[in-house]
Motif scaffolding. Sequence first.
Motif: not given
Length: 343
Positions: A310-316
Amino acid sequence: TINRVPTLSSAFVESGVVTLQFSSFAASGGQFAATTSVYGGETAEVANSGGLNRIRIGSLLGDKKLPGDPLSLTAITTDTTVPKLDGNLARLGSTASLITVIQDALNAQFGITTGVASYDSSTGIVTFSANGKVYRFIPIGTPTVQVAGTVASTRSNRFSSTNPASTASGAFSLASRGIQLSLASSLAYFTDLKQALVAVDPSATIRLLSSGALKIYVNGLDVIAAPGSNAAGGGTLATPGFQLDSNGYFAFKDSTGAVQSLYPVFADVTVPDSTVKALDPAGSVSHNGNGTATLVLSGNPYTIKLDYFLVALPAAHAADLFWLDGAKIYIRYPDNTAQAFTL
């Protein structure tokens, strides 16, 4: 013992048999019979508006250490209940337990009569020996009574499981002797897994998700994986650790030398499934139990290979349900994480 909340009354039967009457409910076409018996060690949940919601195995508050009550586990935290299986049930004439129910149900699933289930009451793990192989499962959720002929399905509301012998798809439902419960494939010794992880990262943690998958936090990474149920080898003492299986997936060798593959799965397959259905109401996403999933879109099936991480949700992409980055497609989860897959 009766506990009442605004919408539901729960009645625990200490001993004997209590018969519940719901004649008006049954006459109106409800799915439950007019008369239902609740045995000692069981709790009936009745809607205050009338009608039986369910009968579950275990005590009113889950605090009597009866069959069906929650176990307290070490080395792992859970997002679900892992029920106690040992102890004979009054409903089954006080001669059989939930372990017997599981053994009968797994034999039916495997198409045999000779499989044998054993149970470790300290870990909650069921070991099933069949056809010269060993399989490992963990019970999830609350065992319930099948009422008025309701039939358990091998498909849960979250994952599909067509064959417990090979699946790592998540929790699946089984039923036998009028009792229904859910199992998921499992490692035998979470303490062994924790030992191997802590050797790399002292702050490593393991969480059992309600789907049956494991969420492993190590070195700042969240890893989502489900063990394959088959435990190969074993019998020789070994230092717990990781290796690669023949398909290139991670596998874990426990302290007995038994090896189980750890397959990548969606953290919550309902999210990609609902995302696809937003594009195509007839579309779907389901796990295959072997580290891949099947996506059906516009009537066409596609095989998906999942990432473990899992990765942190990119702001973009904070407002996107999914997006493409190179060859990978990312799905956003409600907790502001994302997971990638490739076709």
